[in-house]
Design a protein around this motif. Structure first.
Motif, PDB file in Angstrom:
ATOM      1  N   ASP A 109       0.818  -1.216   0.000  1.00  0.00           N
ATOM      2  CA  ASP A 109       0.000   0.000   0.000  1.00  0.00           C
ATOM      3  C   ASP A 109       0.852   1.265   0.000  1.00  0.00           C
ATOM      4  N   ALA A 110       2.024   1.194   0.605  1.00  0.00           N
ATOM      5  CA  ALA A 110       2.880   2.374   0.700  1.00  0.00           C
ATOM      6  C   ALA A 110       3.385   2.837  -0.665  1.00  0.00           C
ATOM      7  N   ASP A 111       3.353   1.944  -1.658  1.00  0.00           N
ATOM      8  CA  ASP A 111       3.808   2.314  -2.991  1.00  0.00           C
ATOM      9  C   ASP A 111       2.742   3.047  -3.792  1.00  0.00           C
ATOM     10  N   TRP A 112       1.526   3.077  -3.285  1.00  0.00           N
ATOM     11  CA  TRP A 112       0.424   3.718  -3.994  1.00  0.00           C
ATOM     12  C   TRP A 112       0.258   5.162  -3.527  1.00  0.00           C
ATOM     13  N   ASP A 113      -0.046   6.034  -4.472  1.00  0.00           N
ATOM     14  CA  ASP A 113      -0.299   7.438  -4.142  1.00  0.00           C
ATOM     15  C   ASP A 113      -1.760   7.688  -3.799  1.00  0.00           C
ATOM     16  N   ALA A 128      -6.560   3.054  -9.585  1.00  0.00           N
ATOM     17  CA  ALA A 128      -6.980   1.967  -8.690  1.00  0.00           C
ATOM     18  C   ALA A 128      -6.498   0.654  -9.292  1.00  0.00           C
ATOM     19  N   ARG A 129      -6.333  -0.359  -8.451  1.00  0.00           N
ATOM     20  CA  ARG A 129      -5.999  -1.685  -8.962  1.00  0.00           C
ATOM     21  C   ARG A 129      -7.191  -2.246  -9.736  1.00  0.00           C
ATOM     22  N   GLY A 130      -6.912  -2.705 -10.968  1.00  0.00           N
ATOM     23  CA  GLY A 130      -7.934  -3.316 -11.793  1.00  0.00           C
ATOM     24  C   GLY A 130      -8.779  -2.349 -12.583  1.00  0.00           C
ATOM     25  N   VAL A 131      -8.603  -1.043 -12.382  1.00  0.00           N
ATOM     26  CA  VAL A 131      -9.446  -0.083 -13.089  1.00  0.00           C
ATOM     27  C   VAL A 131      -9.211  -0.141 -14.591  1.00  0.00           C
ATOM     28  N   ALA A 132      -7.996  -0.499 -14.994  1.00  0.00           N
ATOM     29  CA  ALA A 132      -7.700  -0.665 -16.412  1.00  0.00           C
ATOM     30  C   ALA A 132      -7.631  -2.134 -16.789  1.00  0.00           C
ATOM     31  N   ASP A 133      -6.957  -2.928 -15.972  1.00  0.00           N
ATOM     32  CA  ASP A 133      -6.689  -4.342 -16.260  1.00  0.00           C
ATOM     33  C   ASP A 133      -7.489  -5.223 -15.305  1.00  0.00           C
ATOM     34  N   ASP A 134      -8.715  -5.632 -15.633  1.00  0.00           N
ATOM     35  CA  ASP A 134      -9.289  -5.440 -16.951  1.00  0.00           C
ATOM     36  C   ASP A 134     -10.750  -5.040 -16.796  1.00  0.00           C
ATOM     37  N   LYS A 135     -11.057  -4.352 -15.691  1.00  0.00           N
ATOM     38  CA  LYS A 135     -12.459  -4.015 -15.483  1.00  0.00           C
ATOM     39  C   LYS A 135     -12.934  -2.943 -16.446  1.00  0.00           C
ATOM     40  N   ALA A 136     -12.020  -2.120 -16.940  1.00  0.00           N
ATOM     41  CA  ALA A 136     -12.399  -1.200 -18.017  1.00  0.00           C
ATOM     42  C   ALA A 136     -12.729  -1.969 -19.289  1.00  0.00           C
ATOM     43  N   THR A 427      -0.235   3.343 -18.038  1.00  0.00           N
ATOM     44  CA  THR A 427      -1.237   2.638 -17.237  1.00  0.00           C
ATOM     45  C   THR A 427      -0.630   1.926 -16.025  1.00  0.00           C
ATOM     46  N   ARG A 428       0.549   1.345 -16.191  1.00  0.00           N
ATOM     47  CA  ARG A 428       1.223   0.611 -15.101  1.00  0.00           C
ATOM     48  C   ARG A 428       0.389  -0.563 -14.593  1.00  0.00           C
ATOM     49  N   ALA A 429      -0.156  -1.318 -15.527  1.00  0.00           N
ATOM     50  CA  ALA A 429      -0.880  -2.527 -15.140  1.00  0.00           C
ATOM     51  C   ALA A 429       0.048  -3.451 -14.364  1.00  0.00           C
ATOM     52  N   HIS A 430      -0.470  -4.092 -13.328  1.00  0.00           N
ATOM     53  CA  HIS A 430       0.234  -5.017 -12.431  1.00  0.00           C
ATOM     54  C   HIS A 430       1.120  -4.287 -11.419  1.00  0.00           C
ATOM     55  N   ALA A 431       1.384  -3.016 -11.616  1.00  0.00           N
ATOM     56  CA  ALA A 431       2.269  -2.279 -10.719  1.00  0.00           C
ATOM     57  C   ALA A 431       1.450  -1.358  -9.820  1.00  0.00           C
ATOM     58  N   ALA A 432       2.139  -0.699  -8.894  1.00  0.00           N
ATOM     59  CA  ALA A 432       1.473   0.312  -8.079  1.00  0.00           C
ATOM     60  C   ALA A 432       1.039   1.472  -8.974  1.00  0.00           C
ATOM     61  N   ASN A 433      -0.035   2.145  -8.558  1.00  0.00           N
ATOM     62  CA  ASN A 433      -0.562   3.315  -9.259  1.00  0.00           C
ATOM     63  C   ASN A 433      -1.062   2.990 -10.668  1.00  0.00           C
TER      64      ASN A 433
END
Length: 466
Positions: A109-113, A128-136, A427-433
């Motif tokens: 969590d500390a890696d997220w802004d 957010a996690r999953g907002v792009a990969d792949d719920k969008a 997008t940084r899918a799989h990563a923080a932010n």
């Protein structure tokens, strides 16, 4: 399919304008539903609470039912998948729309802004996690259906998987058990990315992959490093030496016999790479050949995990065993089994100091190379061009592996496969932010709505009418 004509009423500038206006009206609701879906922490890794994966499947099913689809949640020994269907009008083709509702673990969590599972807008991006990969991807399909008021001019089957992020182990069983319900003339797989913000893309190649765990045993038990160090090897040092043999001095994969080729020549500079990847000044790129070939069509090797004593708790000990998990990406047309044999042979032949080396293949997946020609691709390119205000889409490769694409290609050999997506280099899918560019998301939704229009008059060879 026969080639769609550009003078059909559904593909005129007027129709594009109508759908664009309709999509603009829909986007607040689409975004609200996307945010609600993203708030469900549907991490499919076994160590996470799988109730949330069940919740996300149920929420996805509700979204599709609201658009008039006949919906089932299915399981074949794995995570829940959702299948929804609208029958084709007489003479129209059927299009399969794919996405997945499971997401990657959040990490620290500390890696997220911003809060990990609370979608937060910063500038023109939603984080957010999953907002792009792949719920969008799910919501792009829903938005396209809404643009047609739940009555698209083609048959639509929506298939939303629940374990893509953990290898899609049950997908072959799902295709075997429910393949008749997924028959189609074209497939839109919304799990890739565009070339950059403002430039759409169709993904025409994907690398395959092999993941293995290698274990190096030097001792039957731990030994005092002061008493025996300098004469007896330890497993962790031996592992490090073994891992170092996997790359040449230039950074190319040193495993012999792996397939390679050059990728398409697109405008992509080292400055572009550094900006996209966040590569610090002074850190050099690795490998030889063009940058895109290294990313799309040449093999790569990554150490993605090591079992080792924690630094803060380490004893002065010769560690008996070292273990590492390796991820090897492969040429899109490489045979994963052959590549796994080559990797295993290399590791065993380079065992340091006579240590015992055991290799276990964890999983693998075939790559994908499309023949990106024909009426379905023509329709997709035209739809993308209209949605992006005249910007021509580019054909790209993706260095990542999406094994389900090969599974779909094998199960439905006559269906044209379009690999699209909502992501971009930031997008940084799989990563923080992880984030979604909201303007590009609207264009993706519009492009899919336009594509359904363009395919409606294309005709089809199969017989999927009901």
């Amino acid at each position: 399919m026969t080639s769609p004509t550009d003078d059909r009423p559904t593909t005129t500038q007027q129709r594009t304008g109508e759908l664009a206006a309709r999509m603009a009206e829909l986007m607040p609701g689409v975004r609200s539903d996307l945010e609600a879906l993203t708030r469900i922490p549907s991490v499919s890794l076994d160590s996470f609470d799988q109730r949330y994966v069940e919740d996300s499947a149920a929420a996805t099913a509700d979204l599709l039912r609201a658009e008039g689809l006949e919906v089932r949640v299915v399981r074949e020994g794995g995570r829940p998948a959702v299948i929804g269907h609208l029958p084709a009008p007489q003479g129209a083709p059927t299009v399969l729309l794919y996405a997945h509702h499971d997401v990657q673990p959040p990490g620290d969590d500390a890696d997220w802004d911003t809060p990990v599972f609370s979608p937060t807008q910063v500038g023109d991006r939603l984080y957010a996690r999953g907002v792009a990969d792949d719920k969008a991807g799910i919501m792009a399909h829903v938005a396209a259906l809404r643009a047609h008021a739940g009555r698209p001019p083609v048959g639509v089957t929506v298939f939303v998987e629940g374990e893509e992020e953990v290898g899609s182990d049950s997908l072959p069983r799902i295709l075997e058990a429910h393949g008749a319900d997924l028959e189609c003339d074209a497939i839109v797989l919304a799990d890739s990315h565009n070339w950059k913000v403002g430039v759409p893309a169709l993904t025409t190649t994907l690398r395959g992959m092999v993941r293995v765990v290698v274990e190096v045993r030097a001792l039957e038990h731990g030994l005092h490093s002061g008493l025996y160090g300098g004469v007896v090897p330890d497993g962790l040092t031996a592992l490090c030496r073994l891992l170092a043999t996997l790359h040449t001095e230039d950074g190319d994969v040193a495993v012999p016999g792996l397939r390679t080729s050059e990728a398409a020549d697109l405008d992509f500079s080292e400055d572009d790479l550094r900006a996209d990847a966040g590569l610090p000044e002074g850190v050099r790129t690795i490998g030889t050949g063009s940058l895109l070939s290294r990313m799309w069509t040449r093999p790569s090797m990554t150490v993605i995990g090591i079992d080792a004593p924690a630094v803060d708790a380490a004893a002065n000990l010769l560690t008996p065993v070292g273990r590492a998990k390796l991820s090897m990406r492969l040429h899109p047309e490489e045979d994963p089994a052959r590549a796994a044999e080559a990797l295993t042979r290399h590791l065993q032949e380079h065992a340091p100091w006579g240590c015992q080396v055991d290799v276990t293949v964890v999983d693998d997946g075939r790559g994908f190379a499309a023949d990106a020609q024909g009426p379905v691709y023509d329709a997709a390119r035209a739809a993308f061009r209209d949605a992006w205000d005249g910007v021509d889409p580019v054909d790209i490769g993706v260095g990542g592996s999406i094994p389900f694409v090969a599974a779909f290609a094998e199960r439905f050999p006559d269906a044209a496969i379009l690999v699209t997506g909502v992501e971009d280099p930031d997008t940084r899918a799989h990563a923080a932010n992880e984030s979604l560019h909201l303007g590009e998301f609207e264009r993706v939704c519009l492009a899919e709505a336009l594509l359904l229009d363009r395919l409606a008059g294309a005709g089809h060879d199969g017989d999927h009418d009901e």
